[in-house]
Design an enzyme around this catalytic site. Structure first.
Site, PDB file in Angstrom:
ATOM      1  N   HIS B  84     -38.982  -5.803 110.671  1.00  0.00           N
ATOM      2  CA  HIS B  84     -40.145  -6.702 110.641  1.00  0.00           C
ATOM      3  C   HIS B  84     -40.113  -7.587 111.880  1.00  0.00           C
ATOM      4  O   HIS B  84     -41.116  -7.721 112.599  1.00  0.00           O
ATOM      5  CB  HIS B  84     -40.121  -7.543 109.371  1.00  0.00           C
ATOM      6  N   TRP B 149     -33.290  -9.308 113.800  1.00  0.00           N
ATOM      7  CA  TRP B 149     -33.851  -8.957 115.107  1.00  0.00           C
ATOM      8  C   TRP B 149     -32.959  -9.459 116.233  1.00  0.00           C
ATOM      9  O   TRP B 149     -33.009  -8.970 117.351  1.00  0.00           O
ATOM     10  CB  TRP B 149     -35.275  -9.508 115.249  1.00  0.00           C
ATOM     11  N   SER B 176     -41.473  -1.718 129.704  1.00  0.00           N
ATOM     12  CA  SER B 176     -42.931  -1.866 129.689  1.00  0.00           C
ATOM     13  C   SER B 176     -43.327  -3.288 130.070  1.00  0.00           C
ATOM     14  O   SER B 176     -44.222  -3.508 130.898  1.00  0.00           O
ATOM     15  CB  SER B 176     -43.466  -1.519 128.296  1.00  0.00           C
ATOM     16  N   HIS B 260     -34.551 -17.608 124.330  1.00  0.00           N
ATOM     17  CA  HIS B 260     -35.375 -18.789 124.338  1.00  0.00           C
ATOM     18  C   HIS B 260     -36.586 -18.664 125.262  1.00  0.00           C
ATOM     19  O   HIS B 260     -37.715 -18.911 124.832  1.00  0.00           O
ATOM     20  CB  HIS B 260     -34.612 -20.095 124.573  1.00  0.00           C
ATOM     21  N   GLU B 262     -38.024 -16.082 125.792  1.00  0.00           N
ATOM     22  CA  GLU B 262     -38.881 -15.150 125.048  1.00  0.00           C
ATOM     23  C   GLU B 262     -39.884 -15.874 124.163  1.00  0.00           C
ATOM     24  O   GLU B 262     -41.045 -15.481 124.093  1.00  0.00           O
ATOM     25  CB  GLU B 262     -38.007 -14.217 124.203  1.00  0.00           C
ATOM     26  N   TYR B 264     -41.231 -18.693 124.637  1.00  0.00           N
ATOM     27  CA  TYR B 264     -42.307 -19.237 125.470  1.00  0.00           C
ATOM     28  C   TYR B 264     -43.160 -18.139 126.056  1.00  0.00           C
ATOM     29  O   TYR B 264     -44.351 -18.304 126.263  1.00  0.00           O
ATOM     30  CB  TYR B 264     -41.734 -20.168 126.544  1.00  0.00           C
ATOM     31  N   SER B 275     -56.809 -22.891 125.967  1.00  0.00           N
ATOM     32  CA  SER B 275     -57.353 -23.697 127.058  1.00  0.00           C
ATOM     33  C   SER B 275     -58.686 -23.166 127.565  1.00  0.00           C
ATOM     34  O   SER B 275     -59.383 -23.853 128.299  1.00  0.00           O
ATOM     35  CB  SER B 275     -56.364 -23.761 128.216  1.00  0.00           C
ATOM     36  N   HIS B 309     -29.317 -24.059 121.734  1.00  0.00           N
ATOM     37  CA  HIS B 309     -29.716 -24.783 120.522  1.00  0.00           C
ATOM     38  C   HIS B 309     -29.887 -23.806 119.359  1.00  0.00           C
ATOM     39  O   HIS B 309     -30.092 -24.205 118.232  1.00  0.00           O
ATOM     40  CB  HIS B 309     -30.977 -25.628 120.720  1.00  0.00           C
ATOM     41  N   ARG B 457     -31.041 -17.723 105.065  1.00  0.00           N
ATOM     42  CA  ARG B 457     -31.899 -16.647 105.543  1.00  0.00           C
ATOM     43  C   ARG B 457     -31.287 -15.308 105.203  1.00  0.00           C
ATOM     44  O   ARG B 457     -30.077 -15.182 104.987  1.00  0.00           O
ATOM     45  CB  ARG B 457     -31.974 -16.693 107.078  1.00  0.00           C
TER      46      ARG B 457
END
Lengths: 176, 533, 379
Positions: B84, B149, B176, B260, B262, B264, B275, B309, B457
């Site tokens: 998933h 993941w 890709s 991290h 990733e 963003y 925007s 973090h 989790r």
């Protein structure tokens, strides 16, 4: 330069960046080791250069000894649970290893410290973790660790746990 | 190019845009080098992956509806959780924004197509192949890998051949993205129409420029991490094995150095879409264009120094924890600037709330909520209690689903008229928005409570005190899944509609695709570059 | 779409949700941190509340503006758009003020971060080892040192499969609890034997990843007596959700009593491995071991479970064949399967007993296995 040439030039540069970053991932491996060494964490393993230092009798540090084996047919234990030492004082302790299998087996001990940062101040003059240890079938061996706690150990640390995990080294007669 | 002469200025046939490539039918799609065709393929691919990943989520929530194991054994559950995540991140949310990039960037900068049109085609076709490998791993002995993941070592070393298929798929997906990003950067830097300086580009183009740089820098690092996993599994290396002098925590550092940036990469193009949408429906220019560019750049740069973090509980030294906490808190500043700028764009505008604007407002409200829970998580002692609990799951679904996905929905509704030449049904669009909003919150808001109360989790079964919120969350999941069928219906209905859309259906839209191009867009757009005054 | 219809739909939904939450009310509807049992957990709770209040104020402020604009600045009420798109003063303020707020948060947090790492001068040191899928505890130093046991999930499989009603501490109960004295600083040294696990007790505010091959240490000091429960919090394979942790905090006197009793019990359980057992006694003992541990996968009928990939033991040639086969399998497990290694958890006597039981039940007939044979094969 034509547009096509400009495009090709820029894309070549970007492809180089991508390749460099791929290499960077692999470079992180030694980089990480260097940082660990610099911070005194999990440093494997060479004898530490120990300058002759005064023994600091004003404080006592407790060193606890722990042992683990990882998929290794050995019985492995420290002969003492803990010792109390003064920083600067050369101390020897022993661990006992028994190979309960009927073939020779080679292992590598990896040390670990709690708290981690104490490792920087725990200087091993002699340790069975410096080299691989091969035990014959059924052999029992006592192995020393000779160490000095650096007097520069921060004052708020008064207990250090020293733990070894013995891993099997494949292809030396044990199961891989 | 075909030998047939066509009038390129006025393109379209009655039934959608014509095309001039040598093929029709399926070969058109396999061989196309047209950025709009390729964009369409990315969008449809991402919807298919979204559906597959969504079905897996429904499977997960079905098992979690009640305590006890009813439908899935724990191994299969872990496989679903892993796939998933991989499918949604690499198959759905990233490709959907690449679809937007392909469609929109050439139009918005006045370019005829992308810099490397054939490379563009290859970049797309890698994806269905990689996705097939991912899905195929379920049918291998041992099934798909059940590692999350994030694929931490040394658990990955224990997995069967499904893990290797997954690693290969990740390599292809990364390839890709990297090729696509090189294409995007080159197009944006080299092919803008005369007069379109960098600081006159639509913000959507800016966010993709920055995202593409992030991709080029970060994706190869993931490739390194999974390659090391592969060699640890099969070729005797010990990168992540203490026995050989390695360290499992090293994997985490390498992975999150990619991981991290990733997030963003996922968020920034969404910011770009918002925007475009908010100013259009406020009938007012974007507030603080320059600050938006600087803030986005700052977020991108800082994103490279906050990775640990995600690792506060591995046992790193105090100085490490403190550094990463401070750096992570700092990222809140430019992100806040962006949120304030969007609100300020709406302030004293002349607002209407068609579906794109509804999704944009939903994004604004809920992405910010997710951002705030991120701030909570950045606080080390609090994270010690929240790490690896459902609080984290709630946080990232707020920013990735109520954030990035809502932005994608906003963009689809916004640009669907331009792409298809027809208006979508506004009433149905609103239904899709409200259903998705309500069911999304039903799934994930209560998961904050689960995390606070201590639910870990990645568990298929749970202690009894977590039952109530799990039931509510699962019901929400079923509802949200059904609501997306409505979206599919809306899109297909729009494509097949006979009612033409006006050239500029949105009064306040002012970028090149609205002002300089017909609706729908002709197959070949700017054959002659416009000059921007 | 009529507003009235929307309202009635929402009303129906809310009623449904309330009814749903009432149905779970037999168990407390947990929605916040568990009641802190240590000062550290209480401090974390306080920090969280501080951050939440700050966030709430900012959130209400910012979205107050947004919702006001959505209301008052609509075109449908005739509002005309102004065209401003910059304001340097405002932009500087809303960059600097959040930065200052963050610094204000960072200051008290830093002190707690440093305190959480200070494991010096403990009263008791316990080593915790994560296994797939159970925890091992060794009391290394302090009162009770030498105590060593493995702690496994005690919830019966029947409850997990829905064949029996679930108990109050479903999935949060173990056979051997960690017992510590109240008010003493306990240092936990964490490691793992196979993959990464994580040890966590929410009420104590202590969580630490268990990394194979490495030690990490944390500490806690329980302020109240009571039983505190947690779970493994790092995905570690199939049974990740089924390896809980239970810490029972007792008074110093009760702790001393427990330590004495536990040592005695452990010594007794370490049956003399050289004793020759009567086959019938072995089988009886083995049946108990089987019912406690093996039945989950291999079933009471010995038929195994294809879904769990657990082979049938009934009529199984390997089981009734050469003795070292089943002995090695029970001792060391089977890699890449759910068959765990039980060498840490079961004594030679228990292993000999359960193998003898399996070899002589469900139609199987084979020689017995004595504890001495298991000891000889032990790695």
């Amino acid at each position: 330069m034509t547009l096509q040439q400009e495009n090709r030039r820029l894309s070549r540069r970007l492809a180089v960046v991508a390749l460099v970053m791929f290499g960077f991932a692999f470079a992180l491996v030694p980089f990480y080791n260097e940082i660990c060494v610099a911070l005194g964490l999990n440093s494997i393993e060479r004898a530490d250069a120990v300058a002759n230092t005064q023994v600091d009798r004003s404080r006592t540090v407790t060193i606890e000894f722990d042992s683990n084996t990882h998929n290794l047919p050995w019985r492995f234990r420290p002969l003492q649970g803990y010792v109390k030492v003064h920083p600067g004082e050369l101390t020897t302790v022993e661990y006992e290893v028994v190979n309960v299998r009927d073939v020779a087996v080679t292992g590598q001990a990896v040390p670990s410290y709690g708290p981690q940062r104490a490792g920087e101040y725990f200087q091993k003059v002699e340790c069975f973790c410096f080299t691989q240890q091969t035990l014959a079938a059924g052999e029992t061996r006592r192995m020393p660790v000779v160490f000095v706690v650096d007097p520069k150990l921060p004052r708020d640390v008064n207990t250090i746990a020293l733990s070894y995990t013995f891993f099997e080294v494949a292809g030396r007669g044990g199961k891989s | 190019m075909s030998a047939v002469v066509h009038d390129h200025g006025h393109a379209h046939d009655d039934h959608g845009h014509g095309h001039h490539g040598p093929y029709g039918g399926i070969m058109r799609w396999i061989t196309t080098t047209n950025h709009k065709d390729i964009g369409t393929m990315y969008l449809w691919f991402s919807f298919v992956m979204f559906s597959i990943g969504g079905l897996m989520a429904v499977g997960i929530r079905l098992e979690l509806f009640s305590p006890g194991l009813q439908f899935l054994d724990p191994d299969r559950f872990n496989q679903l959780t892993t796939m998933h995540g991989l499918i949604m991140v690499f198959g759905a949310i990233m490709p959907v924004f690449v679809g937007f990039a392909n469609w929109q960037i050439p139009m918005m900068i006045g370019a005829p197509d992308m810099a490397f049109a054939r490379l563009n085609n290859w970049s797309f076709w890698l994806l269905p192949f990689a996705a097939t490998l991912l899905v195929l791993s379920f049918f291998m002995p041992g099934g798909a890998p059940g590692v999350g993941w994030t694929m931490y070592a040394p658990l990955t070393v224990q997995m069967g051949i499904g893990m290797d298929l997954t690693i290969f798929a990740v390599h292809l997906l990364g390839m890709s993205s990297i090729l696509g990003s090189i294409n995007i950067i080159t197009t944006i830097l080299n092919m803008r129409a005369p007069g379109m300086t960098l600081m006159r580009m639509p913000l959507f183009v800016w966010t993709w420029l920055i995202t593409a740089y992030l991709l080029v820098a970060a994706m190869p690092v993931l490739a390194g991490a999974v390659t090391m996993t592969l060699t640890d599994r099969h070729f005797g290396t010990t990168f992540f094995n203490a026995a050989g002098g390695g360290d499992p925590v090293l994997y985490q550092h390498i992975f999150w150095f990619f991981g991290h940036p990733e997030v963003y990469i996922i968020a920034l193009p969404g910011f770009g879409v918002i925007s475009q949408v908010i100013p259009a429906f406020s009938r007012k220019p974007l507030f603080g264009y320059a600050s938006m560019v600087y803030a986005t750049s700052a977020i991108a740069i800082i994103s490279f120094i906050v990775w640990a973090h995600h690792m506060y509980t591995v046992g790193m030294p105090v100085t490490g924890q403190l550094f990463f906490m401070y750096a992570t808190m700092i990222i809140a500043v430019p992100t806040g600037v962006k949120v304030f700028n969007w609100v300020a764009t709406m302030w004293k505008g002349s607002l209407t709330f068609e579906t794109p604007m509804l999704f944009a407002c939903g994004f604004l409200f809920m992405f910010t909520l997710g951002g705030f829970t991120g701030l909570v998580l950045s606080v080390v002692p609090v994270d010690i209690q929240m790490h690896d609990t459902y609080y984290v799951v709630a946080h990232f679904h707020y920013v990735m689903v109520a954030g990035a996905l809502f932005a994608a929905f906003a963009g689809v509704y916004f640009w669907l008229p331009k792409w298809t030449g027809h208006m979508y049904n506004e009433t149905l669009g609103k239904w899709h928005f409200w259903l998705t909003l309500i069911f999304f919150n039903m799934i994930f808001f209560v998961q904050h409570f689960l995390g606070l109360a201590g639910m870990p989790r990645r568990i298929p079964d749970y202690p009894l005190m977590f039952e109530t919120w799990n039931k509510i969350s699962s019901l929400g999941a079923f509802g949200m899944g059904l609501a997306q069928l409505l979206f599919l219906y809306i899109v297909i209905q729009t494509i097949r509609s006979r009612v033409p859309a006006p050239q500029k259906p949105w009064e306040g839209a002012d970028s090149l695709e609205w002002t300089h191009l017909p609706t729908p867009v002709p197959y070949h757009t700017f054959e002659v570059q416009p000059v921007i005054k | 779409m009529k507003v009235s219809k929307l309202i009635s739909a929402l009303a129906a939904l809310s009623t449904g949700l309330l009814a749903l939450s009432a149905s779970g009310s037999a168990h407390a509807i947990a929605w916040y941190f568990q009641t802190p049992a240590s000062k550290m957990a209480a401090e974390i709770d306080w920090l969280h509340q501080v951050v939440m209040w700050i966030i709430l104020v900012i959130f209400v402020g910012v979205f107050g503006f947004m919702f006001y604009a959505c209301w008052a600045h609509r075109r449908s009420v005739g509002h005309k758009a102004e065209q401003f798109h910059e304001n340097t003063t405002v932009e500087i303020l809303w960059t600097v003020i959040p930065a200052l707020i963050l610094i204000m948060i960072a200051w008290p947090v830093t002190k707690v971060v440093i305190a959480q790492k200070d494991t010096s001068a403990p009263d008791l040191t316990i080593k915790v080892t994560g296994y797939q899928w159970k925890w091992g505890y060794d009391y290394l130093k302090g009162e009770g040192e030498g105590i060593s046991f493995v702690s496994t999930l005690a919830t019966p499989r029947e409850q997990i499969e829905g064949k029996e009603p679930k108990g109050e501490h479903y999935l949060l109960e173990v056979d051997n609890e960690v017992v510590v004295p109240v008010g003493k600083k306990v240092r936990i040294i964490v490691t793992a034997a196979d993959v990464i696990h994580a040890w966590w007790i929410p009420a104590l505010g202590a969580k630490q990843d268990a990394i194979p091959g490495f030690l990490r240490d944390i500490w806690f000091r329980a302020e109240n007596t009571g039983t505190f429960r947690g779970q493994c919090v790092e995905l570690c394979g199939k049974e990740h959700g089924f390896m809980p942790i239970v810490v029972r905090v007792v008074s110093s006197d009760d702790y001393s009593k427990w330590a004495g009793e536990k040592k005695k019990a452990l010594a007794a359980a370490a049956d003399d491995p050289n004793k020759q057992w009567d086959v019938k006694e072995l089988i009886a003992r083995g049946e108990k071991v089987y019912a406690g541990i093996c039945v989950a996968c291999h079933q009471a009928t010995g038929q195994g479970s294809p879904a769990l990939k657990a082979p049938a033991l009934a009529g199984n040639k390997f089981v009734v064949g050469a003795e070292q086969g089943p002995i090695d399998t029970v001792l060391n497990g089977r890699p890449n399967t759910a068959m765990q290694a039980f060498k840490q958890q079961l004594s030679d006597t228990e292993i000999a007993a359960v193998i003898t039981y399996a070899r002589n039940t469900w139609g199987n007939k084979a020689s017995d296995v004595q504890p001495a044979e298991v000891k000889a094969r032990r790695k």
